[in-house]
Design an enzyme around this catalytic site. Structure first.
Site, PDB file in Angstrom:
ATOM      1  N   ALA A 129     -21.844  13.308  19.039  1.00 34.88           N
ATOM      2  CA  ALA A 129     -20.695  13.871  18.324  1.00 34.88           C
ATOM      3  C   ALA A 129     -19.459  12.989  18.500  1.00 34.88           C
ATOM      4  CB  ALA A 129     -20.415  15.290  18.812  1.00 34.88           C
ATOM      5  N   GLU A 159     -15.899   7.871  28.119  1.00 44.43           N
ATOM      6  CA  GLU A 159     -17.215   8.405  28.502  1.00 44.43           C
ATOM      7  C   GLU A 159     -17.380   8.322  30.017  1.00 44.43           C
ATOM      8  OE1 GLU A 159     -20.109   9.930  27.303  1.00 44.43           O
ATOM      9  OE2 GLU A 159     -20.635   9.743  29.421  1.00 44.43           O
ATOM     10  N   ASN A 217     -26.970  13.277  25.123  1.00 45.59           N
ATOM     11  CA  ASN A 217     -28.275  13.909  24.923  1.00 45.59           C
ATOM     12  C   ASN A 217     -28.971  13.494  23.639  1.00 45.59           C
ATOM     13  OD1 ASN A 217     -28.461  15.422  27.306  1.00 45.59           O
ATOM     14  ND2 ASN A 217     -26.986  16.887  26.499  1.00 45.59           N
ATOM     15  N   GLY A 220     -35.383  14.739  20.562  1.00 47.40           N
ATOM     16  CA  GLY A 220     -36.367  14.205  19.629  1.00 47.40           C
ATOM     17  C   GLY A 220     -35.695  13.379  18.531  1.00 47.40           C
ATOM     18  N   ASP A 262     -17.337  20.076  30.930  1.00 41.64           N
ATOM     19  CA  ASP A 262     -15.952  19.666  31.239  1.00 41.64           C
ATOM     20  C   ASP A 262     -14.965  19.984  30.120  1.00 41.64           C
ATOM     21  OD1 ASP A 262     -17.585  18.500  33.099  1.00 41.64           O
ATOM     22  OD2 ASP A 262     -16.594  16.549  33.087  1.00 41.64           O
ATOM     23  N   ARG A 269     -37.593  28.794  18.560  1.00 44.08           N
ATOM     24  CA  ARG A 269     -37.782  28.289  19.927  1.00 44.08           C
ATOM     25  C   ARG A 269     -37.667  29.392  20.973  1.00 44.08           C
ATOM     26  NH1 ARG A 269     -34.584  22.555  20.340  1.00 44.08           N
ATOM     27  NH2 ARG A 269     -36.059  21.452  19.043  1.00 44.08           N
ATOM     28  N   HIS A 298     -30.052  23.746  25.565  1.00 37.88           N
ATOM     29  CA  HIS A 298     -28.875  23.667  24.697  1.00 37.88           C
ATOM     30  C   HIS A 298     -28.021  24.908  24.906  1.00 37.88           C
ATOM     31  CE1 HIS A 298     -26.998  22.026  20.915  1.00 37.88           C
ATOM     32  NE2 HIS A 298     -26.502  23.252  20.909  1.00 37.88           N
ATOM     33  N   GLU A 329     -21.950  19.883  20.857  1.00 39.61           N
ATOM     34  CA  GLU A 329     -22.409  21.009  21.684  1.00 39.61           C
ATOM     35  C   GLU A 329     -21.285  21.672  22.477  1.00 39.61           C
ATOM     36  OE1 GLU A 329     -25.956  20.003  23.925  1.00 39.61           O
ATOM     37  OE2 GLU A 329     -25.965  21.976  24.898  1.00 39.61           O
ATOM     38  N   ALA A 353     -29.323  20.226  16.004  1.00 42.25           N
ATOM     39  CA  ALA A 353     -28.303  19.677  16.909  1.00 42.25           C
ATOM     40  C   ALA A 353     -27.838  18.316  16.410  1.00 42.25           C
ATOM     41  CB  ALA A 353     -28.835  19.564  18.331  1.00 42.25           C
TER      42      ALA A 353
HETATM   43  P1  ADP Z   1     -23.088  16.031  21.850  1.00 39.86           P
HETATM   44  O1  ADP Z   1     -24.532  16.193  21.468  1.00 39.86           O
HETATM   45  O2  ADP Z   1     -22.268  17.182  21.451  1.00 39.86           O
HETATM   46  O3  ADP Z   1     -22.550  14.700  21.453  1.00 39.86           O
HETATM   47  P2  ADP Z   1     -23.781  15.091  24.483  1.00 39.86           P
HETATM   48  O4  ADP Z   1     -24.093  15.911  25.675  1.00 39.86           O
HETATM   49  O5  ADP Z   1     -24.868  14.329  23.853  1.00 39.86           O
HETATM   50  O6  ADP Z   1     -23.068  16.076  23.447  1.00 39.86           O
HETATM   51  O7  ADP Z   1     -22.629  14.059  24.815  1.00 39.86           O
HETATM   52  C1  ADP Z   1     -21.483  14.412  25.513  1.00 39.86           C
HETATM   53  C2  ADP Z   1     -20.999  13.210  26.272  1.00 39.86           C
HETATM   54  O8  ADP Z   1     -19.749  13.517  26.886  1.00 39.86           O
HETATM   55  C3  ADP Z   1     -21.940  12.787  27.382  1.00 39.86           C
HETATM   56  O9  ADP Z   1     -22.209  11.424  27.251  1.00 39.86           O
HETATM   57  C4  ADP Z   1     -21.161  13.108  28.654  1.00 39.86           C
HETATM   58  O10 ADP Z   1     -21.455  12.246  29.719  1.00 39.86           O
HETATM   59  C5  ADP Z   1     -19.726  12.959  28.190  1.00 39.86           C
HETATM   60  N1  ADP Z   1     -18.758  13.689  29.009  1.00 39.86           N
HETATM   61  C6  ADP Z   1     -18.877  14.941  29.498  1.00 39.86           C
HETATM   62  N2  ADP Z   1     -17.785  15.277  30.203  1.00 39.86           N
HETATM   63  C7  ADP Z   1     -16.938  14.207  30.159  1.00 39.86           C
HETATM   64  C8  ADP Z   1     -15.653  13.926  30.707  1.00 39.86           C
HETATM   65  N3  ADP Z   1     -15.031  14.815  31.457  1.00 39.86           N
HETATM   66  N4  ADP Z   1     -15.100  12.725  30.455  1.00 39.86           N
HETATM   67  C9  ADP Z   1     -15.751  11.801  29.711  1.00 39.86           C
HETATM   68  N5  ADP Z   1     -16.967  11.999  29.189  1.00 39.86           N
HETATM   69  C10 ADP Z   1     -17.562  13.192  29.396  1.00 39.86           C
END
Ligand code: ADP
Length: 493
Positions: free
Chosen positions: A53, A72, A80, A85, A260, A319, A430, A459, A474
């Site tokens: 996202a 990040e 994720n 998949g 977070d 699911r 999820h 998410e 997703a």
């Molecule tokens: P989505 O599918 O909604 O993109 P993901 O879980 O795949 O969600 O990606 C969310 C990303 O945000 C992950 O790479 C995670 O490590 C990162 N993330 C989560 N909390 C923080 C934070 N506090 N600061 C920076 N990155 C973060």
């Protein structure tokens, strides 16, 4: 040029720290050093989270001409999306008509909405299913290539899942990252956002810290996008909302999924919705709960059996219902049974794993006959044989009298050796709840008004899926809402 108050405060604090250090240094008769306590950088759009996202938002915002930064916390991008998949649900008449699949935006809407027990916000579901089709062009323009046929992913409820050419979700991540970077976006990994910076009720930036202890203030002239994902990896948080999902249950997520963004936004009065809706995936690996070691056959190409070698559910179900049925089986264990057609021709699984190695490790068990397969996985051979024969008969008659698997999933008999078995367990997957957003991906406060300057996608948001998320939705969500959030933030709408 005028400087905002906090910037002046920051400069003063840097001068103070510098002169303090200088003072100490002078006492020691050595050369003074200047120490920046906080590095401040200014952008149009600050995106927290470099998963699907966040990177979709970065690509879209940068295409709008915005100066973008992605923050990040992990050492690598992808979140994720790289663990999923990687299939994208969309109505796509160009492909579906060739396969004789009847579909429509309304059908996609109904299946998504009803598949989530009609709990989702209708306007968000409508937006997602409509934009899913138009965003196919956007994805292809950035280099994502899709397989020539659609299929039905686990829990997708209909054959409209698009697999990519490439390893699972990685083509999405590559395309977004390349687009964003080629438009000048900056990416900081190993950098954790800790707090939203607020001025006069508007979110104007993000405070972050990297793995070396360096603090940052990323200022956002136009908007901050939260794309921090869900909270499947935060046992305390998931138990706060659903006490049944304790530490005994593994999860399929990357370790950064700790909620977070939800916690940060709560502090600026963001409204949370549907936090109690958490999806447990039936396809967890028995050792680590991940989705690795699985071939992800199409629903048409597999059955699930328990340790007694018996089917226990309609494999085309939602699911949550599959997992519920699985949890009622001995040791919550099931085996996916498929045949030669599920073995990838190039010997590489969806996640880029070597199939021969998976067989050597015992993750995939193969055999020339169903009896031999049963012996290898230690289920009663007579039962498994009877189960497969009954299933093949259901394919012949297009009628599954025992479990009501729909006729459109009764197209392939299990008959071509080698036969394949893959053991799976439930794993938290999820979190459907999170930040309440509107159709511009603006985060809403408890009064239903947008929190100025704050957007969210993926998410971290709630209200898009309802009580249960369809498999393959997703990735659709991250693409559609990531793009909307990026555009909205770039425009400062
Ligand atoms: P989505 O599918 O909604 O993109 P993901 O879980 O795949 O969600 O990606 C969310 C990303 O945000 C992950 O790479 C995670 O490590 C990162 N993330 C989560 N909390 C923080 C934070 N506090 N600061 C920076 N990155 C973060």
């Amino acid at each position: 040029m005028s400087f905002p108050r906090h910037f002046i405060a920051l400069v003063i604090s840097i001068i103070l720290v510098t002169s303090l250090v200088a003072g100490c240094a002078n006492n020691n008769d050595s050369k003074p050093e200047s120490v920046a306590e906080i590095i401040e950088e200014e952008f149009d759009v600050v995106i927290v989270g470099g998963g699907g996202a966040g990177l979709a938002a970065a690509a879209a915002a940068s295409q709008e001409g915005a100066k973008v930064v992605v923050v990040e916390k992990m050492s690598m991008l992808g979140g994720n999306t790289l663990r999923s998949g990687g299939v994208y649900n969309a109505v796509n008449p160009k492909l579906q008509e060739k396969q004789g699949i009847e579909d429509s935006i309304d059908k996609f809407f109904q299946q998504t909405y009803e598949g989530g027990d009609k709990k989702a916000k209708e306007e968000l579901v409508r937006l997602m299913v409509e934009n899913a089709t138009t965003d196919l062009d956007w994805l292809e323009s950035m280099g994502v290539e899709f397989e020539p046929e659609v299929h039905a992913a686990l829990g997708a409820m209909w054959p409209r899942s698009h697999g990519t050419i490439g390893s699972a979700g990685s083509p999405f991540i590559d395309a977004f990252k390349n687009t964003a970077e080629s438009n000048g976006a900056k990416i900081y990994t190993n950098t954790t956002a800790e707090e939203l910076e607020v001025e006069d009720g508007r979110v104007v930036g993000v405070k972050a810290i990297n793995d070396k202890g360096q603090k940052y203030l990323f200022k956002a002239n136009k908007g901050v996008v939260l794309a921090t994902g869900g909270f499947s990896a935060n046992v305390d948080l998931r138990m706060k909302y659903n006490p049944n999902l304790g530490p005994e249950l593994p999860n399929t997520n990357q370790p950064g999924s700790t909620g977070d963004g939800i916690l940060m936004a709560e502090k600026v009065d963001a409204n949370l919705i549907h936090m109690e809706f958490i999806q447990v995936n039936p396809f967890g690996d028995p050792e680590d709960g991940s989705l690795l070691g699985c071939l992800f056959p199409s629903v048409n190409d597999m059955i699930y059996v328990n340790k007694e070698g018996k089917r226990f559910v309609n494999e085309g179900e939602r699911r949550d219902r599959i997992t519920e049925a699985q949890i009622n089986q001995p040791d919550s264990t099931m085996f996916i049974i498929s045949d030669a057609r599920s073995l990838p021709k190039d010997g590489v699984s969806l996640f880029g794993e070597d199939v021969e190695q998976l067989i050597e490790q015992g993750k995939l068990v193969i055999a020339d006959t169903i009896e031999e397969l049963a012996e290898k996985i230690e289920v009663p051979a007579d039962n498994l044989k009877t189960t497969v024969e009954a299933f093949n008969q259901a394919v012949d008659t297009k009628h599954d009298k025992e479990f009501g698997r729909p006729a459109n999933y009764l197209t392939q008999k299990l008959e071509q050796s080698p036969f394949v078995a893959n053991k799976r367990m439930p794993s938290v997957h999820h979190t459907m709840g999170g930040l309440d957003i509107d159709t511009k991906a603006r985060v809403l406060n408890k009064d239903g008004n947008p929190v100025p300057g704050l957007y969210a996608a993926g998410e971290v948001c709630g209200g898009i899926h309802g009580a249960n998320r369809l498999g393959g939705n997703a990735i659709t969500e991250i693409v559609v809402f990531g793009r909307i959030a990026g555009i909205s933030a770039a425009k400062g709408e």
